[in-house]
Scaffold this motif. Sequence first.
Motif, mmCIF file in Angstrom:
data_model
loop_
_atom_site.group_PDB
_atom_site.id
_atom_site.type_symbol
_atom_site.label_atom_id
_atom_site.label_comp_id
_atom_site.label_asym_id
_atom_site.label_seq_id
_atom_site.Cartn_x
_atom_site.Cartn_y
_atom_site.Cartn_z
ATOM 1 N N VAL A 1 0.533 -1.540 0.100
ATOM 2 C CA VAL A 1 0.094 -0.072 0.144
ATOM 3 C C VAL A 1 0.995 1.340 -0.207
ATOM 4 C CG1 VAL A 1 -2.010 0.909 1.247
ATOM 5 C CG2 VAL A 1 -1.818 -1.182 0.777
ATOM 6 N N PRO A 2 0.377 2.330 -0.711
ATOM 7 C CA PRO A 2 -1.127 2.384 -1.807
ATOM 8 C C PRO A 2 0.041 2.503 -3.376
ATOM 9 C CG PRO A 2 0.853 4.872 -1.431
ATOM 10 C CD PRO A 2 1.997 3.786 -0.959
ATOM 11 N N TYR A 3 0.970 1.034 -3.761
ATOM 12 C CA TYR A 3 1.270 0.503 -5.255
ATOM 13 C C TYR A 3 0.058 0.047 -5.044
ATOM 14 C CZ TYR A 3 5.706 3.860 -2.887
ATOM 15 O OH TYR A 3 6.344 4.485 -2.905
ATOM 16 N N VAL A 4 -0.527 -1.258 -4.152
ATOM 17 C CA VAL A 4 -1.256 -1.594 -4.327
ATOM 18 C C VAL A 4 -2.183 -1.036 -3.766
ATOM 19 C CG1 VAL A 4 -2.112 -4.463 -4.666
ATOM 20 C CG2 VAL A 4 0.717 -3.560 -5.455
ATOM 21 N N SER A 5 -3.028 -0.387 -4.735
ATOM 22 C CA SER A 5 -4.588 -0.638 -3.201
ATOM 23 C C SER A 5 -4.655 -0.763 -2.382
ATOM 24 C CB SER A 5 -5.820 0.258 -4.937
ATOM 25 O OG SER A 5 -5.978 -1.053 -4.432
ATOM 26 N N ASP A 6 -4.683 0.057 -1.609
ATOM 27 C CA ASP A 6 -5.240 -0.532 -0.198
ATOM 28 C C ASP A 6 -7.361 -1.112 -0.694
ATOM 29 O OD1 ASP A 6 -6.025 -0.644 2.484
ATOM 30 O OD2 ASP A 6 -6.130 1.738 2.918
ATOM 31 N N ALA A 7 -7.859 -0.726 -1.575
ATOM 32 C CA ALA A 7 -8.807 -0.423 -2.370
ATOM 33 C C ALA A 7 -9.079 -1.564 -2.643
ATOM 34 C CB ALA A 7 -10.036 0.207 -2.752
ATOM 35 N N VAL A 8 -10.380 -2.715 -2.082
ATOM 36 C CA VAL A 8 -9.698 -3.726 -2.510
ATOM 37 C C VAL A 8 -11.958 -4.147 -2.956
ATOM 38 C CG1 VAL A 8 -10.670 -6.236 -2.458
ATOM 39 C CG2 VAL A 8 -8.617 -5.210 -1.473
#
Length: 197
Positions: free
Chosen positions: A186-193
Amino acid sequence: MTRTSLLFSAVFAVITFSTHAVASDQTITQASHIQSGTYAVEAGHTQIGFSVLHFGFTNYFGVFSNASGTLELNAQSPASSRLSVTIPVASVQTTSTQLTDELKSPQWFDAAKFPDATFVSTSVQMVDQNNATIHGKLSLHGVTKPITLHAHFVGAGVNPIDKKYTTGFDATSTFNRSDFGIKTYVPYVSDAVTLRI
């Protein structure tokens, strides 16, 4: 799935339920006409898809399989319906074998320590004839937090193959994985799923 007296977006997924009760061969398209009862999740036709934004470039998708659970469905009083679904975390799959293995590791889901994710509903609110908001608690990675599913009724009727009364729904939700202690990249791979069941 048989009657007993009923993570994660562009991936299509549907939870199907079935019961032994006999009904007409006509497909039902209005949720209020579904046969009430207790249904079991049909693992072979249930998929749980998820997506995250990958480095701001693409939405990356994965799936879980072999879900189990029950839906206690009351068509006349939907608010009294209850849903419980269990997902084996080690069933996660992506298009990358390396990433699939990594997601099972302690760096991500830690499937050995936390083998199941579960959702248990706490309330059901009808939005319109075929859509409902299902509030509940998601237990994932050793943490339990409230999430909301937006559910849509797909159809119901007698399955022409096994002759069981079957009903199908799909549902979507979005939540932050860091709320469940999964913070890698996070945040490079989104926190939001984004989740679709």
